[in-house]
Design a protein around this motif. Structure first.
Motif, PDB file in Angstrom:
ATOM      1  N   ASP B  55       0.839  -1.288   0.031  1.00 14.59           N
ATOM      2  CA  ASP B  55      -0.063   0.000   0.153  1.00 14.59           C
ATOM      3  C   ASP B  55       0.856   1.247   0.071  1.00 14.59           C
ATOM      4  N   GLY B  56       1.897   1.377   0.989  1.00 11.11           N
ATOM      5  CA  GLY B  56       2.776   2.549   0.964  1.00 11.11           C
ATOM      6  C   GLY B  56       1.912   3.761   1.573  1.00 11.11           C
ATOM      7  N   GLY B  57       0.932   3.830   2.074  1.00 10.49           N
ATOM      8  CA  GLY B  57       0.124   4.922   2.518  1.00 10.49           C
ATOM      9  C   GLY B  57       0.451   5.188   3.822  1.00 10.49           C
ATOM     10  N   LEU B  61       1.726   3.041   7.377  1.00 13.71           N
ATOM     11  CA  LEU B  61       2.749   3.297   8.194  1.00 13.71           C
ATOM     12  C   LEU B  61       2.451   3.362   9.542  1.00 13.71           C
ATOM     13  N   LYS B  62       1.192   3.564   9.792  1.00 14.99           N
ATOM     14  CA  LYS B  62       0.691   3.557  11.177  1.00 14.99           C
ATOM     15  C   LYS B  62       0.804   1.908  11.723  1.00 14.99           C
ATOM     16  N   ILE B  63       0.357   0.930  11.071  1.00 17.86           N
ATOM     17  CA  ILE B  63       0.509  -0.339  11.367  1.00 17.86           C
ATOM     18  C   ILE B  63       1.923  -0.743  11.557  1.00 17.86           C
ATOM     19  N   LYS B  64       2.894  -0.192  10.718  1.00 14.36           N
ATOM     20  CA  LYS B  64       4.242  -0.485  10.970  1.00 14.36           C
ATOM     21  C   LYS B  64       4.791  -0.054  12.227  1.00 14.36           C
ATOM     22  N   GLU B  65       4.323   1.323  12.515  1.00 16.43           N
ATOM     23  CA  GLU B  65       4.757   1.816  13.821  1.00 16.43           C
ATOM     24  C   GLU B  65       4.558   0.960  15.049  1.00 16.43           C
ATOM     25  N   SER B 108      -5.029   1.986   2.705  1.00 16.17           N
ATOM     26  CA  SER B 108      -5.044   3.266   3.016  1.00 16.17           C
ATOM     27  C   SER B 108      -6.315   4.076   2.659  1.00 16.17           C
ATOM     28  N   ARG B 109      -6.450   3.935   1.431  1.00 12.98           N
ATOM     29  CA  ARG B 109      -7.772   4.260   0.782  1.00 12.98           C
ATOM     30  C   ARG B 109      -9.120   3.837   1.455  1.00 12.98           C
TER      31      ARG B 109
END
Ligand SMILES: Nc1ncnc2c1ncn2[C@@H]1O[C@H](COP(=O)(O)OP(=O)(O)OP(=O)(O)O)[C@@H](O)[C@H]1O
Ligand SMILES: [Mg+2]
Lengths: 347, 370
Positions: B55-57, B61-65, B108-109
């Motif tokens: 996704d790259g959105g 990023l929130k999940i990866k955090e 993300s969308r």
């Protein structure tokens, strides 16, 4: 069956006293298999009675029925007048029993083994210690009182069991193969000990064995048991006399003349003569006169006797006579070494 | 009754003379307590979780955090980043990583449009424990992601820190009631099973049976001796096990009395049960062959190592009939919850009833002949 249940001279029974042990038409069946088949006998007070038979004859089964250990399928057994099926505890109190297997507790000391049994038999505390000390002396184990039983030799363990069977001073003593598995010296020691104890305590003893020499040496009367049946019962002497006597004479002569075999044949009471080569002859005779005549004949003919052996009837002969074969052990052993038939060969 | 005590005396003297056997009945449960306590006590740590972000959105990023925070704090897993979902899946298969999380394109969308956003977890379901741990952890995380931003991490940190403080000791304490029960059962299996049948086969009982001892004296003697041996191992494991695992309740007078009572009733129940199992056995191989089965059948369903509530229905039914369950329950209540008699009286009653039933079935079956 030959002879009858009449006590012999070695007993100390009062005339008319009830027998110590009486067995009437007793049988034991395991399913279809009859281990003991209609056996009757009685043992007088003070007698040593032997049950002689090969492995599997039913000796232990007989003892176990008499000592209340297994139920009787048919017939009756009386111990000191008590019917073992109806008053088992009265019978138990008046007998001592040494089972065939060595069953002393190996982890316990000699003394503990005896004291546990004294308690099981309900010997009062004040008598216990005295009885145990006396028994230990009788079986010559006083020195080993505090030794753990596992450190004793087989002969010593047997002696401990003899003592154990007597802690409550019974008058009737059952021993199932007391010397099986012992070395010859220990066996003789056990025999001597049993004879001494028997005299001192005026015991009636019933012993099973598959040793002819043991039965011959110890027993006043012997019952031969085979396949669960009683096949003969009498004193050792009478049993031997009842077998058509045949002495075996083995003699070796130096320079025997060619007709020597015929001359031996002509000696009194000779049944058969067999030459075995090298001047060796095997003579079967029906009486003791043969030996004397043989020696005289050799002397007058000037023939040197190099060796001479005479064997008279033994209980082995009695056994073979009544059962038609050697002790079954030996047969089994012989079969065990027969090679299996190779493929294509007929068995 | 003097004859009964002669049997008890014999059994106990023999027991004291062979310390090896005595030790086995104590050492086995203690080893189990220590090894199982440590093996199962911990949570899974540092599992390798592959992450493929297609996704790259901002939401990805929130999940990866969140993952990085897990890796830094609880350390259930460490993320390993992949570009290609095929390679990540292949690595799960060949065991290079323990699981893979795939954040699909358009994730993300979909989050913004509230259109049921999905992420996929690839796990190796042949390792049930690992896969369910990962699933559970991710379920927690996604739930946290669905609620307002600020709270979740705080909640996580607090909840997880508690587990981190005493992971081993807690499970060892949990196991102790089972270990006490097991020690008593092993003692009964050795004494009332193996040694009993060995004695029978060696003819020791033949010796007893020619004496005027009554059937009842013999039964009482054998069972009393067996119970005394089981009580001895129960007491030793309770004390030693409490010291090892840090259970302090054992050393309070009231708990000690209740523990003693539970040990007594348990040993009677176990011993009479074994007596019934062995009453007609002659072959010394039978106890040896059946003990593994008996142990599994009685110990594992009892809740000693895993809570009964987690069992399927049929196994729960086994647990209800299993005397172990009641012993374990009573020991747990006394040792872990420091409860009083009200919490355990029904356990004690059940065990007493079991003992009464077992002995009344066994007595008529017991033969006073060979
Ligand atoms: N419990 C049993 N069930 C079935 N058969 C049995 C049982 N006990 C003994 N037998 C059989 O009964 C027969 C007699 O056995 P017993 O033990 O009385 O012989 P024994 O004369 O004492 O032999 P041994 O010299 O070997 O002690 C044997 O064939 C044996 O296999
Ligand atoms: Mg026998």
């Amino acid at each position: 069956m030959i002879g009858n249940a009449k006590p012999n001279g070695g007993t100390n029974a009062a005339p008319g006293a009830p027998p110590a042990i009486a067995v009437e038409h007793i049988s034991k069946k395991y399913g279809d298999f009859t281990a003991v088949d209609d056996v009757s006998f009685s043992v007088a007070e003070g007698e040593i009675f032997g049950l002689l038979g090969p492995n599997g004859a039913g000796k232990s089964t007989l003892i176990r029925m008499m000592t209340t250990l297994i139920e009787i399928t048919g017939g009756k057994a009386f111990i000191a007048g008590h019917d073992v099926s109806k008053e088992p505890n009265a019978a138990r109190g008046s007998i001592g029993v040494i089972p065939q297997a060595m069953t002393s507790d190996l982890d316990l000391t000699v003394e503990e083994n005896l004291s546990i049994y004294a308690k099981l038999y309900g010997v009062p505390r004040e008598q216990r210690e005295r009885a145990i000390a006396k028994l230990l002396a009788d079986v010559e184990l006083t020195k080993w009182r505090t030794a753990q039983t596992k450190t004793l030799s087989g002969g010593m363990r047997r002696r401990l069991e003899v003592a154990r069977g007597l802690v409550h001073s019974p008058k009737i003593f059952f021993l199932d193969e007391p010397t099986t598995g012992l070395d010859p010296v220990s066996r003789v020691a056990v025999w001597e000990m049993l004879t001494k104890i028997k005299e001192e305590r005026r015991l009636t003893m019933l012993i099973t064995t598959h040793y002819m020499d043991e039965a011959d040496r110890l027993c006043d009367r012997i019952a031969i048991v085979d396949h669960g049946k009683l096949v003969a019962l009498d004193t050792p002497l009478k049993l031997k006399a009842s077998v058509p006597a045949e002495n075996v004479i083995e003699a070796q002569f130096a320079h025997a003349p060619p007709d020597w075999e015929r001359m031996l044949q002509a000696l009194p009471k000779v049944n058969s003569v067999q030459s075995e080569g090298a001047g060796m002859y095997r003579i079967l005779s029906a009486g003791t006169a043969t030996v004397t005549a043989l020696v005289e004949c050799a002397l007058s003919a000037g023939i040197e006797i190099k060796s001479l052996a005479v064997q008279s009837t033994t209980l082995d002969d009695v056994f073979v006579h009544y059962t038609g074969r050697q002790l079954r052990d030996e047969q089994v052993k012989a079969y065990a070494f027969v090679m299996p038939a190779r493929p294509g060969e007929r068995a | 009754m003097n004859r009964m005590w002669a049997i008890v005396e014999r059994e106990l003297r023999k027991f004291l003379r062979s310390p090896a056997l005595m030790l086995v009945s104590l050492v086995f449960p203690l080893i189990q307590l220590i090894v199982l306590g440590n093996a199962f006590g911990g949570k899974i740590r540092d599992a390798r979780l592959g992450v493929v972000d297609q996704d790259g959105g901002a939401q990805a990023l929130k999940i990866k955090e969140a993952f990085n925070s897990v890796a830094a704090n609880v350390r259930t897993f460490v993320p390993v980043y992949y570009d290609d979902d095929k390679r990540a899946t292949a690595d799960v298969k060949n065991g290079k990583i323990d699981g893979a999380l795939i954040i699909p394109p358009q994730y993300s969308r979909r989050v913004y449009e509230k259109e049921q956003p999905r992420i996929a977890l690839v796990v190796d379901n042949s390792d049930n424990f690992m896969s369910s741990t990962l699933e559970q952890k991710l379920a927690e995380l996604t739930e946290a992601l669905n609620t307002p931003d600020v709270q979740p991490r705080v909640v996580q940190n607090v909840a997880l820190q508690v587990v981190e403080l005493y992971p081993y000791i807690e499970y060892m304490k949990y196991l102790l009631p089972g270990s006490i029960t097991l020690a008593m059962f092993v003692s009964v299996m050795i004494g009332g099973g193996m040694l009993y049948i060995d004695d029978k086969a060696r003819g020791v009982h033949e010796g007893y049976l020619v004496t005027p001892i009554t059937k009842l004296e013999l039964i009482l003697g054998l069972n009393t001796a067996g119970a005394i041996k089981a009580i001895a191992s129960g007491v030793v494991i309770t004390v030693v096990g409490s010291l090892i695992s840090g259970v302090t309740a054992t050393f309070h007078v009231q708990q000690a009395i209740l523990l003693g009572l539970t040990i007594l009733v348990t040993s009677l129940a176990f011993n009479t049960m074994m007596f019934l199992f062995m009453v007609r056995v002659e072959d010394p191989l039978v106890p040896r062959a059946t003990f593994g089965v008996l142990n599994t059948l009685l110990f594992f369903p009892s809740g000693a190592i895993y809570p009964i509530n987690a069992f399927p229905k049929w196994l729960q039914a086994v647990a209800i009939a299993d005397p172990f369950s009641y012993a374990v329950h009573a020991f747990k209540a006394l040792l872990l919850k420091e409860a009083g008699i009200t919490a355990i009286w029904h356990d004690l009653l059940f065990l007493t009833v079991i003992a009464a039933i077992m002995i009344s079935i066994a007595t008529p079956l017991f033969k006073r002949t060979l």
